[in-house]
Design a protein around this motif. Structure first.
Motif, mmCIF file in Angstrom:
data_model
loop_
_atom_site.group_PDB
_atom_site.id
_atom_site.type_symbol
_atom_site.label_atom_id
_atom_site.label_comp_id
_atom_site.label_asym_id
_atom_site.label_seq_id
_atom_site.Cartn_x
_atom_site.Cartn_y
_atom_site.Cartn_z
ATOM 1 N N ASP A 142 0.856 -1.192 0.000
ATOM 2 C CA ASP A 142 0.000 0.000 0.000
ATOM 3 C C ASP A 142 0.887 1.236 0.000
ATOM 4 N N ILE A 143 0.261 2.393 -0.235
ATOM 5 C CA ILE A 143 0.971 3.670 -0.259
ATOM 6 C C ILE A 143 0.200 4.687 0.570
ATOM 7 N N VAL A 144 0.913 5.406 1.434
ATOM 8 C CA VAL A 144 0.352 6.556 2.125
ATOM 9 C C VAL A 144 0.891 7.789 1.399
ATOM 10 N N SER A 145 0.027 8.640 0.894
ATOM 11 C CA SER A 145 0.471 9.770 0.084
ATOM 12 C C SER A 145 -0.136 11.079 0.555
ATOM 13 N N ARG A 146 0.553 12.159 0.233
ATOM 14 C CA ARG A 146 0.065 13.512 0.502
ATOM 15 C C ARG A 146 0.326 14.352 -0.739
#
Length: 220
Positions: A142-146
């Motif tokens: 998964d990816i946590v992005s801003r």
């Protein structure tokens, strides 16, 4: 009639299993959550002065250079160009940075993988930023992005904490000279952290069995 009822139950159970299987393929093993850390890297034991770091957590975790390397800096030595504010460590007087615009990785495979990761993050410049989690087989979890970078843009840091139902082998941090502090991990799976699809399957099969048992009693 009894045979027909069994066929119906079997069909329902098979349908639930197929639905669960399809759901589990698309469901992410990464969720937001808190944990009790095995170790915390606060950078206070590192040299500072933009020193390149090849390991963290007392040497247990390797830092893998990508397009940038990871360095330890002193408070006041890094500026959030979104507001021209000095980046403030979450604690102490030092923190880590990705030196340049790009990515580097933290390798947890030497620990056999981890099931929880957290840290405080802030961007030094504007632009999208990512924390990507990989399994022990290097598969993306998964990816946590801003879109506008981690942190509110005033030099303070944003807290990110995740749990995983599968072992995280490595983490890649990408973006605009991301600052980090008080990184933490756990090698223990969270209590009760059972994938939802598996739970639904067990509940569904249990209800099907209960219905069959009641039907048999009614026909006896």
């Amino acid at each position: 009639m009894r045979g027909q009822y069994k066929k119906i139950l079997f069909g329902l159970g098979l349908g639930m299993a197929m639905s669960v299987s399809a759901f589990s393929v698309h469901a992410s093993p990464i969720t937001s959550g808190l944990f009790t850390p095995d170790a915390v890297e606060d950078y206070e034991g590192t040299p500072g002065s933009r020193t390149v770091l090849t390991t963290l957590f007392g040497g247990d975790v390797s830092v893998v250079d990508g397009s940038v390397n990871h360095r330890s800096v002193d408070a006041g030595d890094w500026i959030d160009f979104r507001s021209s504010s000095a980046i403030v460590p979450n604690s102490g007087s030092r923190f880590g940075v990705g030196y340049g615009f790009g990515s580097y990785s933290l390798d947890f495979s030497g620990l056999g993988g981890i099931f929880g990761f957290s840290g405080w993050f802030s961007a030094a410049g504007a632009g999208s930023e990512f924390i990507e989690f990989f399994g022990l087989a290097a598969e993306s979890l998964d990816i946590v992005s801003r879109a506008n970078g981690f942190g509110p843009g005033d030099g303070t840091m944003e807290f990110v904490s995740v749990l995983s139902t599968v072992a995280i082998g490595s983490i890649t941090i990408s973006g605009s000279e991301i600052a980090s502090d008080d990184l933490a991990y756990t090698t223990s799976r969270a209590t009760g952290q059972i994938p939802v699809p598996g739970t639904l399957l067990l509940v569904g099969l249990g209800l099907a069995g209960l219905g069959l048992q009641r039907r048999r009693r009614a026909l006896a």
